[in-house]
Design a protein around this motif. Structure first.
Motif, mmCIF file in Angstrom:
data_model
loop_
_atom_site.group_PDB
_atom_site.id
_atom_site.type_symbol
_atom_site.label_atom_id
_atom_site.label_comp_id
_atom_site.label_asym_id
_atom_site.label_seq_id
_atom_site.Cartn_x
_atom_site.Cartn_y
_atom_site.Cartn_z
ATOM 1 N N PRO A 100 -9.089 -0.469 -0.865
ATOM 2 C CA PRO A 100 -9.391 -0.800 -2.276
ATOM 3 C C PRO A 100 -9.212 0.352 -3.270
ATOM 4 N N PRO A 101 -9.584 1.594 -2.929
ATOM 5 C CA PRO A 101 -9.467 2.660 -3.941
ATOM 6 C C PRO A 101 -8.046 2.933 -4.427
ATOM 7 N N LEU A 124 1.019 3.599 -7.012
ATOM 8 C CA LEU A 124 2.104 4.264 -6.293
ATOM 9 C C LEU A 124 2.320 5.632 -6.926
ATOM 10 N N GLU A 125 2.313 6.655 -6.093
ATOM 11 C CA GLU A 125 2.535 8.017 -6.603
ATOM 12 C C GLU A 125 3.994 8.395 -6.435
ATOM 13 N N VAL A 126 4.632 8.792 -7.528
ATOM 14 C CA VAL A 126 6.033 9.216 -7.512
ATOM 15 C C VAL A 126 6.111 10.613 -8.114
ATOM 16 N N ARG A 127 6.676 11.552 -7.357
ATOM 17 C CA ARG A 127 6.757 12.932 -7.853
ATOM 18 C C ARG A 127 7.543 13.001 -9.162
ATOM 19 N N GLY A 128 6.971 13.675 -10.130
ATOM 20 C CA GLY A 128 7.582 13.802 -11.437
ATOM 21 C C GLY A 128 7.070 12.781 -12.428
ATOM 22 N N ALA A 158 0.837 -1.204 0.000
ATOM 23 C CA ALA A 158 0.000 0.000 0.000
ATOM 24 C C ALA A 158 0.865 1.244 0.000
ATOM 25 N N ASP A 159 0.450 2.225 -0.785
ATOM 26 C CA ASP A 159 1.133 3.515 -0.820
ATOM 27 C C ASP A 159 0.275 4.565 -0.127
ATOM 28 N N ASP A 160 0.925 5.435 0.606
ATOM 29 C CA ASP A 160 0.335 6.634 1.199
ATOM 30 C C ASP A 160 -0.522 6.373 2.437
ATOM 31 N N ALA A 161 -1.466 5.412 2.366
ATOM 32 C CA ALA A 161 -2.401 5.237 3.486
ATOM 33 C C ALA A 161 -2.651 3.772 3.797
ATOM 34 N N PRO A 162 -1.607 2.998 4.137
ATOM 35 C CA PRO A 162 -1.844 1.604 4.513
ATOM 36 C C PRO A 162 -2.695 1.520 5.773
ATOM 37 N N GLU A 163 -3.532 0.503 5.812
ATOM 38 C CA GLU A 163 -4.436 0.311 6.949
ATOM 39 C C GLU A 163 -3.974 -0.886 7.762
ATOM 40 N N PHE A 164 -3.814 -0.675 9.072
ATOM 41 C CA PHE A 164 -3.335 -1.729 9.957
ATOM 42 C C PHE A 164 -4.416 -2.104 10.959
ATOM 43 N N SER A 165 -4.516 -3.394 11.223
ATOM 44 C CA SER A 165 -5.473 -3.889 12.207
ATOM 45 C C SER A 165 -4.749 -4.806 13.182
ATOM 46 N N ARG A 166 -5.134 -4.703 14.435
ATOM 47 C CA ARG A 166 -4.528 -5.559 15.466
ATOM 48 C C ARG A 166 -5.328 -6.850 15.545
ATOM 49 N N ILE A 167 -4.726 -7.947 15.065
ATOM 50 C CA ILE A 167 -5.443 -9.226 15.019
ATOM 51 C C ILE A 167 -4.961 -10.192 16.098
ATOM 52 N N GLY A 168 -4.022 -9.745 16.911
ATOM 53 C CA GLY A 168 -3.514 -10.562 18.004
ATOM 54 C C GLY A 168 -2.824 -9.678 19.014
ATOM 55 N N PRO A 169 -2.438 -10.217 20.167
ATOM 56 C CA PRO A 169 -1.803 -9.398 21.209
ATOM 57 C C PRO A 169 -0.566 -8.660 20.722
ATOM 58 N N ASP A 170 0.193 -9.270 19.807
ATOM 59 C CA ASP A 170 1.413 -8.626 19.313
ATOM 60 C C ASP A 170 1.515 -8.698 17.796
ATOM 61 N N THR A 171 0.373 -8.706 17.128
ATOM 62 C CA THR A 171 0.367 -8.859 15.680
ATOM 63 C C THR A 171 -0.468 -7.785 15.008
ATOM 64 N N LEU A 172 0.153 -7.070 14.063
ATOM 65 C CA LEU A 172 -0.529 -6.072 13.251
ATOM 66 C C LEU A 172 -0.524 -6.545 11.799
ATOM 67 N N SER A 173 -1.696 -6.574 11.200
ATOM 68 C CA SER A 173 -1.798 -6.941 9.794
ATOM 69 C C SER A 173 -2.068 -5.693 8.980
ATOM 70 N N GLY A 174 -1.275 -5.494 7.928
ATOM 71 C CA GLY A 174 -1.424 -4.305 7.094
ATOM 72 C C GLY A 174 -1.934 -4.656 5.719
ATOM 73 N N SER A 175 -2.798 -3.805 5.187
ATOM 74 C CA SER A 175 -3.361 -4.022 3.856
ATOM 75 C C SER A 175 -3.604 -2.671 3.198
#
Length: 320
Positions: free
Chosen positions: A205-206, A211-215, A185-202
Motif C-alpha cells: 500500500p505505501p 513509479l520512480e524514474v531517475r531524472g 508495483a514498482d521497486d518492491a512487488p510482493e508475491f504470494s504462493r496461492i497454489g502449487p504453481d501459482t504466484l500472485s503479485g501485488s
C-alpha cells in the motif's frame, strides 16, 4: 513470511457476507490462524487444510457443520454423541461454524462455553462457507516474498522486470505504460504462493500507484495516465531480466532459442527471459514480443522447433 489472522478479525471481516452470528466461546476469539505458532506443533499437522466440512481423521482448522454432519450427530446414541463431541473439541480447531441456518444444539453451546472454543452459526450454505473462507485464507496466509523489480501487466500477462539497479527497469516500465500496459508495483512487488504453481503479485500500500524514474523523480501513474494504467494484482507468468552484456557475452547467447531459463520463487518455477541492454535496442517492443512468444508457447507452439523441422524438411527434399 505469513500473515497472522485472529478468529475475531476473521469473524468481523466476513460477518455480513457469510451471515455469521457468534453463539458461544468468546474467550477463544484471540486464537490466531497461522502455521508458525504454538497451536500447531506436530509436523504432520502442517498438512491440515484451513477449512472444510467436519473431519475427525484430518481435522480442519475451521470445522464447518452442515445438514449431513448434524444428521450424523442426531443418529448417534447419547454415549456416541458425547464421544464424538469429545473428538471434535479435543481436535482443537480454531472455531466451529454451524451452517444452513441449523439450530445450534445445546450440547455444542455448552461445550464451547466450557472450553472457550468459538462457535458461530450462519444461514449460508455450508459449501458456500467453505469456498469463501478457503479462498480468503489461502490468499491471506500464503507464503510471501518481496522481490526487487517492476511488476507489470503486459498483454494480459503478469511480467516482472528484473535486473541490477540503474539498468533501466523504471524507464522501460514507463514506456510500456505509455504503450497501454499497466503498472502493478514498482521497486518492491510482493508475491504470494496461492497454489502449487501459482504466484500472485501485488503492490504494498505505501508505494501503490507510484513509479520512480531517475531524472524525473517519483511519478503518480494513476494521476498521470488514469485508472486504466494501474492493476491491483496479477499472476506472475514471465520474468524479463535486463542485463548489460559485453561483446563476448552477446556472442554466447543462443541465436536460435534465445536466453531462456527457469527461476524458482517460493518453490514455483517461472519462465525467465534475459534481454541484453544496449544502445538502440527497443526494449519495450522486445518485452511485448517476449510475452507474445510466451503465449504461443502455452498454446504448444515453439518457433525454434518449427524452424528446425522446416530446415530438416528442406534438406531432405534436396537429398531426394
Amino acid at each position: 513470511m505469513t500473515e497472522n489472522i485472529s478468529v475475531k478479525s476473521l469473524f468481523d471481516t466476513h460477518r455480513n457476507k457469510l451471515a455469521l452470528v457468534h453463539v458461544a466461546g468468546s474467550n477463544g476469539e484471540d486464537r490466531h490462524i497461522h502455521f508458525d505458532g504454538p497451536q500447531i506443533t506436530d509436523e504432520d499437522d502442517r498438512d491440515v487444510s484451513y477449512v472444510g466440512h467436519l473431519n475427525f481423521i484430518h481435522p480442519h482448522r475451521i470445522q464447518i457443520i452442515g445438514y449431513r454432519e448434524i444428521e450424523y450427530f442426531m443418529r448417534l446414541s447419547q454415549q456416541g454423541r458425547h464421544e464424538s463431541l469429545n473428538r471434535l473439541y479435543e481436535g482443537n480447531p480454531l472455531c466451529i461454524i454451524i451452517a444452513n441456518g441449523i439450530d445450534v444444539p445445546d450440547d455444542f453451546i455448552a461445550r464451547s462455553e466450557n472450553t472457550g472454543l468459538p462457535l458461530y452459526s450462519s444461514t449460508q450454505n455450508s459449501q458456500f462457507l467453505v469456498n469463501n473462507l478457503q479462498y480468503y485464507l489461502s490468499h491471506s496466509l500464503a507464503e510471501r516474498a518481496t522481490i526487487h523489480g517492476v511488476f507489470m501487466e503486459v498483454i494480459g500477462i503478469g511480467v516482472l522486470l528484473s535486473g541490477e539497479s540503474s539498468v533501466g527497469k523504471s524507464e522501460l516500465a514507463l514506456e510500456l505504460i505509455s504503450r497501454g500496459h499497466r503498472l502493478i508495483a514498482d521497486d518492491a512487488p510482493e508475491f504470494s504462493r496461492i497454489g502449487p504453481d501459482t504466484l500472485s503479485g501485488s503492490c504494498p500500500p505505501p508505494i501503490k500507484n507510484f513509479l520512480e524514474v531517475r531524472g524525473l523523480g517519483v511519478l503518480n501513474i494513476r494521476a498521470m495516465f488514469g485508472d486504466s494504467a494501474i492493476k491491483d494484482s496479477k499472476y506472475l507468468r514471465v520474468i524479463v531480466h535486463l542485463e548489460k552484456m559485453d561483446e563476448d557475452q552477446l556472442l554466447h547467447i543462443d541465436r536460435l532459442c534465445g536466453s531462456h531459463q527457469k527461476k524458482s520463487i517460493l518453490g514455483v518455477e517461472v519462465e525467465q527471459v534475459t534481454l541484453p541492454v544496449a544502445p538502440g535496442r527497443n526494449l519495450a517492443v522486445l518485452v511485448e514480443i517476449a510475452v507474445r512468444n510466451h503465449i504461443l508457447t502455452l498454446k504448444g507452439y515453439h518457433a525454434a522447433e518449427d524452424f528446425i523441422q522446416r530446415q530438416q524438411q528442406f534438406l531432405e527434399q534436396d537429398r531426394e
